[in-house]
Design a protein around this motif. Sequence first.
Motif, PDB file in Angstrom:
ATOM      1  N   MET A   1      -6.604 -49.161  29.641  1.00  0.00           N
ATOM      2  CA  MET A   1      -6.964 -48.307  30.755  1.00  0.00           C
ATOM      3  C   MET A   1      -8.470 -48.398  30.951  1.00  0.00           C
ATOM      4  N   ASN A   2      -8.870 -48.589  32.184  1.00  0.00           N
ATOM      5  CA  ASN A   2     -10.284 -48.668  32.527  1.00  0.00           C
ATOM      6  C   ASN A   2     -10.847 -47.247  32.565  1.00  0.00           C
ATOM      7  N   THR A   3     -11.797 -46.954  31.675  1.00  0.00           N
ATOM      8  CA  THR A   3     -12.312 -45.589  31.523  1.00  0.00           C
ATOM      9  C   THR A   3     -13.809 -45.562  31.762  1.00  0.00           C
ATOM     10  N   SER A   4     -14.256 -44.601  32.581  1.00  0.00           N
ATOM     11  CA  SER A   4     -15.696 -44.370  32.743  1.00  0.00           C
ATOM     12  C   SER A   4     -15.979 -42.918  32.371  1.00  0.00           C
ATOM     13  N   VAL A   5     -16.977 -42.733  31.515  1.00  0.00           N
ATOM     14  CA  VAL A   5     -17.316 -41.392  31.014  1.00  0.00           C
ATOM     15  C   VAL A   5     -18.723 -41.049  31.487  1.00  0.00           C
ATOM     16  N   ARG A   6     -18.856 -39.876  32.118  1.00  0.00           N
ATOM     17  CA  ARG A   6     -20.167 -39.374  32.550  1.00  0.00           C
ATOM     18  C   ARG A   6     -20.474 -38.081  31.808  1.00  0.00           C
ATOM     19  N   PHE A   7     -21.739 -37.835  31.558  1.00  0.00           N
ATOM     20  CA  PHE A   7     -22.180 -36.625  30.865  1.00  0.00           C
ATOM     21  C   PHE A   7     -23.095 -35.828  31.780  1.00  0.00           C
ATOM     22  N   LYS A   8     -22.847 -34.516  31.883  1.00  0.00           N
ATOM     23  CA  LYS A   8     -23.708 -33.623  32.655  1.00  0.00           C
ATOM     24  C   LYS A   8     -24.239 -32.557  31.715  1.00  0.00           C
ATOM     25  N   ASN A   9     -25.560 -32.407  31.681  1.00  0.00           N
ATOM     26  CA  ASN A   9     -26.230 -31.422  30.819  1.00  0.00           C
ATOM     27  C   ASN A   9     -25.841 -31.603  29.358  1.00  0.00           C
ATOM     28  N   LEU A  10     -25.661 -32.862  28.963  1.00  0.00           N
ATOM     29  CA  LEU A  10     -25.195 -33.174  27.614  1.00  0.00           C
ATOM     30  C   LEU A  10     -25.727 -34.549  27.235  1.00  0.00           C
ATOM     31  N   GLN A  11     -26.171 -34.696  25.988  1.00  0.00           N
ATOM     32  CA  GLN A  11     -26.653 -35.988  25.521  1.00  0.00           C
ATOM     33  C   GLN A  11     -25.474 -36.955  25.397  1.00  0.00           C
ATOM     34  N   PRO A  12     -25.581 -38.164  25.959  1.00  0.00           N
ATOM     35  CA  PRO A  12     -24.490 -39.138  25.821  1.00  0.00           C
ATOM     36  C   PRO A  12     -24.217 -39.442  24.350  1.00  0.00           C
ATOM     37  N   TYR A  30       2.506 -44.631  30.032  1.00  0.00           N
ATOM     38  CA  TYR A  30       3.144 -44.004  31.187  1.00  0.00           C
ATOM     39  C   TYR A  30       2.931 -44.792  32.474  1.00  0.00           C
ATOM     40  N   PHE A  31       2.047 -45.788  32.453  1.00  0.00           N
ATOM     41  CA  PHE A  31       1.715 -46.549  33.654  1.00  0.00           C
ATOM     42  C   PHE A  31       2.211 -47.979  33.528  1.00  0.00           C
ATOM     43  N   ASN A  32       2.791 -48.509  34.591  1.00  0.00           N
ATOM     44  CA  ASN A  32       3.283 -49.883  34.590  1.00  0.00           C
ATOM     45  C   ASN A  32       2.154 -50.875  34.830  1.00  0.00           C
ATOM     46  N   GLY A  33       1.268 -50.560  35.741  1.00  0.00           N
ATOM     47  CA  GLY A  33       0.170 -51.457  36.087  1.00  0.00           C
ATOM     48  C   GLY A  33      -1.145 -50.939  35.529  1.00  0.00           C
ATOM     49  N   PRO A  34      -2.229 -51.477  36.038  1.00  0.00           N
ATOM     50  CA  PRO A  34      -3.543 -51.017  35.580  1.00  0.00           C
ATOM     51  C   PRO A  34      -3.828 -49.595  36.068  1.00  0.00           C
ATOM     52  N   ALA A  35      -4.507 -48.844  35.222  1.00  0.00           N
ATOM     53  CA  ALA A  35      -4.875 -47.472  35.572  1.00  0.00           C
ATOM     54  C   ALA A  35      -6.369 -47.292  35.332  1.00  0.00           C
ATOM     55  N   GLU A  36      -6.937 -46.352  36.062  1.00  0.00           N
ATOM     56  CA  GLU A  36      -8.368 -46.089  35.966  1.00  0.00           C
ATOM     57  C   GLU A  36      -8.580 -44.600  35.728  1.00  0.00           C
ATOM     58  N   GLY A  56      -3.437 -44.520  39.109  1.00  0.00           N
ATOM     59  CA  GLY A  56      -2.642 -45.696  38.754  1.00  0.00           C
ATOM     60  C   GLY A  56      -1.202 -45.494  39.173  1.00  0.00           C
ATOM     61  N   ASP A  57      -0.482 -46.586  39.423  1.00  0.00           N
ATOM     62  CA  ASP A  57       0.919 -46.542  39.844  1.00  0.00           C
ATOM     63  C   ASP A  57       1.136 -45.631  41.048  1.00  0.00           C
ATOM     64  N   ARG A  58       0.276 -45.741  42.049  1.00  0.00           N
ATOM     65  CA  ARG A  58       0.359 -44.904  43.254  1.00  0.00           C
ATOM     66  C   ARG A  58       0.375 -43.419  42.902  1.00  0.00           C
ATOM     67  N   LEU A  59      -0.368 -43.064  41.881  1.00  0.00           N
ATOM     68  CA  LEU A  59      -0.371 -41.709  41.368  1.00  0.00           C
ATOM     69  C   LEU A  59      -1.810 -41.309  41.078  1.00  0.00           C
ATOM     70  N   ILE A  60      -2.208 -40.129  41.537  1.00  0.00           N
ATOM     71  CA  ILE A  60      -3.538 -39.600  41.238  1.00  0.00           C
ATOM     72  C   ILE A  60      -3.342 -38.257  40.563  1.00  0.00           C
ATOM     73  N   ILE A  61      -3.855 -38.141  39.331  1.00  0.00           N
ATOM     74  CA  ILE A  61      -3.690 -36.927  38.533  1.00  0.00           C
ATOM     75  C   ILE A  61      -5.074 -36.394  38.191  1.00  0.00           C
ATOM     76  N   ASN A  62      -5.275 -35.103  38.407  1.00  0.00           N
ATOM     77  CA  ASN A  62      -6.551 -34.454  38.113  1.00  0.00           C
ATOM     78  C   ASN A  62      -6.324 -33.303  37.143  1.00  0.00           C
ATOM     79  N   GLY A  63      -7.293 -33.096  36.258  1.00  0.00           N
ATOM     80  CA  GLY A  63      -7.210 -31.961  35.349  1.00  0.00           C
ATOM     81  C   GLY A  63      -8.593 -31.542  34.887  1.00  0.00           C
ATOM     82  N   LYS A  64      -8.750 -30.240  34.627  1.00  0.00           N
ATOM     83  CA  LYS A  64     -10.030 -29.718  34.160  1.00  0.00           C
ATOM     84  C   LYS A  64      -9.760 -28.571  33.207  1.00  0.00           C
ATOM     85  N   GLU A  65     -10.502 -28.544  32.101  1.00  0.00           N
ATOM     86  CA  GLU A  65     -10.390 -27.469  31.121  1.00  0.00           C
ATOM     87  C   GLU A  65     -11.778 -27.069  30.650  1.00  0.00           C
TER      88      GLU A  65
END
Length: 174
Positions: A1-12, A30-36, A56-65
Amino acid sequence: MNTSVRFKNLQPSDALKSYVSEKLNRMEKYFNGPAEANVVLSIEKFRHSAEINIMGDRLIINGKEETEEMYSAIDMVLDKLEAQIKKSKQKGRKYRSKGKTGAMMPEQLIDIEGDQPRVRIHHIEFKPMDVDEAVMQMDLIKDKFLVFTNARTESVNVLYRQKDGNYGLIQPRA
């Protein structure tokens, strides 16, 4: 899975990056093809928040905690995302399986070797009925033909609509 991580107000931190990447790679099943995945880790006063968007897979999932610890926020949002993915995949299976109970199945194309044209195969379910009932059924569905089992002869018949509006019946002969 292609992952990009950003930090806000936090040391990387490489530890946080590798933790998030490792957890997200487990969700690749859970994904058949490439996911980001786009991950935003931030701290505001005492709140540690993790926001993850997966596409990925014609699916966009968002979550925040938001919690008081970053690792628990990441775990909680990943649990939430996993539940969303499972729910949406299950919903897709439910809709795809509806075709099996209907009158027509998805069509198949078969290539015949050589320069022959393709043969299109339709799978249909047919039930025993008499010719009068088949005519009424044709009027209801407004289709060009109807395949049914003749209740009197117990053979498969085809009822079709002619150009002049009358009906034609094809009966096999033994």
